[in-house]
Enzyme design. Sequence first.
Site, short mmCIF file in Angstrom:
data_model
loop_
_atom_site.label_atom_id
_atom_site.label_comp_id
_atom_site.label_asym_id
_atom_site.label_seq_id
_atom_site.Cartn_x
_atom_site.Cartn_y
_atom_site.Cartn_z
N SER A 82 36.90 43.08 49.24
CA SER A 82 36.30 42.51 48.02
C SER A 82 34.80 42.32 48.25
O SER A 82 34.38 41.56 49.12
CB SER A 82 36.95 41.17 47.70
OG SER A 82 36.12 40.51 46.76
N HIS A 115 36.76 46.78 46.10
CA HIS A 115 37.28 45.85 45.10
C HIS A 115 36.10 45.08 44.52
O HIS A 115 35.36 44.40 45.24
CB HIS A 115 38.30 44.91 45.75
CG HIS A 115 38.98 44.00 44.77
ND1 HIS A 115 40.03 44.40 43.99
CD2 HIS A 115 38.73 42.70 44.44
CE1 HIS A 115 40.41 43.37 43.22
NE2 HIS A 115 39.64 42.33 43.48
N ASP A 152 34.88 42.27 41.93
CA ASP A 152 35.32 41.10 41.17
C ASP A 152 34.27 40.71 40.14
O ASP A 152 33.22 40.17 40.49
CB ASP A 152 35.54 39.92 42.12
CG ASP A 152 36.78 40.12 42.96
OD1 ASP A 152 37.87 40.26 42.39
OD2 ASP A 152 36.66 40.13 44.21
N MET A 212 33.32 38.31 37.14
CA MET A 212 33.70 37.01 36.56
C MET A 212 32.67 36.58 35.53
O MET A 212 31.48 36.79 35.73
CB MET A 212 33.73 35.94 37.66
CG MET A 212 34.64 36.28 38.82
SD MET A 212 34.54 34.97 40.05
CE MET A 212 35.51 35.70 41.37
N HIS A 219 38.09 44.43 39.10
CA HIS A 219 39.00 43.35 38.72
C HIS A 219 38.25 42.49 37.72
O HIS A 219 37.36 41.73 38.12
CB HIS A 219 39.39 42.59 40.00
CG HIS A 219 40.20 41.35 39.79
ND1 HIS A 219 40.41 40.44 40.80
CD2 HIS A 219 40.85 40.88 38.71
CE1 HIS A 219 41.15 39.45 40.35
NE2 HIS A 219 41.43 39.69 39.07
N MET A 226 37.71 39.51 35.54
CA MET A 226 38.13 38.14 35.24
C MET A 226 37.24 37.66 34.11
O MET A 226 36.39 36.79 34.27
CB MET A 226 37.97 37.27 36.50
CG MET A 226 39.04 37.57 37.54
SD MET A 226 38.57 36.99 39.18
CE MET A 226 37.75 38.45 39.78
N MET A 265 47.79 37.80 41.98
CA MET A 265 46.84 36.88 42.59
C MET A 265 47.58 35.94 43.55
O MET A 265 48.56 35.30 43.16
CB MET A 265 46.12 36.04 41.52
CG MET A 265 45.16 36.81 40.63
SD MET A 265 43.84 37.71 41.49
CE MET A 265 43.02 36.38 42.38
N GLY A 295 36.18 33.36 46.18
CA GLY A 295 36.63 33.93 47.45
C GLY A 295 36.89 32.80 48.43
O GLY A 295 36.54 31.64 48.16
N ASP A 349 45.81 39.96 45.98
CA ASP A 349 44.41 39.55 46.04
C ASP A 349 44.29 38.04 46.24
O ASP A 349 44.75 37.26 45.40
CB ASP A 349 43.74 39.98 44.72
CG ASP A 349 42.25 39.72 44.68
OD1 ASP A 349 41.68 39.30 45.71
OD2 ASP A 349 41.66 39.96 43.61
N GLY A 371 42.99 35.39 49.81
CA GLY A 371 43.43 34.84 51.09
C GLY A 371 44.20 35.81 51.96
O GLY A 371 44.96 35.40 52.84
C1 DX5 Z 1 39.15 35.88 43.60
C2 DX5 Z 1 38.91 37.35 43.74
C3 DX5 Z 1 39.22 37.90 45.06
C4 DX5 Z 1 38.43 37.31 46.18
C5 DX5 Z 1 39.19 37.50 47.44
O1 DX5 Z 1 39.03 35.51 42.28
O2 DX5 Z 1 39.68 38.07 42.81
O3 DX5 Z 1 39.12 39.32 45.07
O4 DX5 Z 1 37.16 37.85 46.31
O5 DX5 Z 1 38.50 36.86 48.46
P1 DX5 Z 1 39.22 36.30 49.75
O6 DX5 Z 1 39.83 37.48 50.44
O7 DX5 Z 1 38.10 35.67 50.49
O8 DX5 Z 1 40.27 35.35 49.28
ZN ZN Z 2 39.78 40.30 42.97
#
Ligand code: DX5
Ligand code: ZN
Length: 214
Positions: free
Chosen positions: A8, A32, A34, A36, A65, A67, A136, A143, A174, A176
């Site tokens: 990500s 990936h 993200d 937002m 992705h 959001m 998720m 993150g 996706d 953790g």
């Molecule tokens: C959270 C994102 C993830 C995030 C994952 O909203 O969709 O893609 O960046 O980050 P880690 O791997 O640090 O949880």
């Molecule tokens: Zn993501």
Amino acid sequence: MKVKIAPSMLAADFLHLEKSVDIVNKYADMFHLDVMDGSLVPNISFGFPIVEAIAPVAKKMMDAHLMIVHPERYIERFSKVGVKMLSVHYEAVRDPEPILGLIKSFGMKAGLAFNPDVPVEKIIPYLYACDFVLVMSVYAGFGGQKFIEETYDRIRTIKQAIDENKFRCRIEVDGGVSPENAHRLIECGADMLVAGSAVFKAEDPAAVIAAMRP
Ligand code: DX5
Ligand code: ZN
């Protein structure tokens, strides 16, 4: 299908973005991205300028992705910048089917993402229309959060529904994700693992990526 590792870019080094891009190009399988909007999720990340900066140097597929609310407004533009996999949130769309169709009509793989509090039963009716689902394993928005253990069961349920109905739908996880849970996620049916902090905050990102592979 071989399990794919998708770092990500939210956890990338934005001051030296090329370094993070190189890691994905050399050792991983996809980018990936993200996106937002501060409305669907309580955080703002990045948008087209970053995706457009990565696109010409990306040797691996870009997986965006979204959001964001009203994702339908941006589908065409993401296809034009070279995104090949695009997911929208179940929570953001009233009716997932038309938007999944719209994503496919632009030649991209269509994904439905959903937060840990969405019952999987709500998603199962749409699996037939998805190229992939994005499960998720943390609440979308940030993150570096802790992996939610219930995700294993949720993936198993979805995997079972896909297999029973012979759907051609892949499972992406996706949030953790790290070498500590990657193998169990793969056993449960995950095909694509997204990992931000685990990869980019590591001393040796290549080793972390290798350790997540089956
Ligand atoms: C959270 C994102 C993830 C995030 C994952 O909203 O969709 O893609 O960046 O980050 P880690 O791997 O640090 O949880
Ligand atoms: Zn993501």
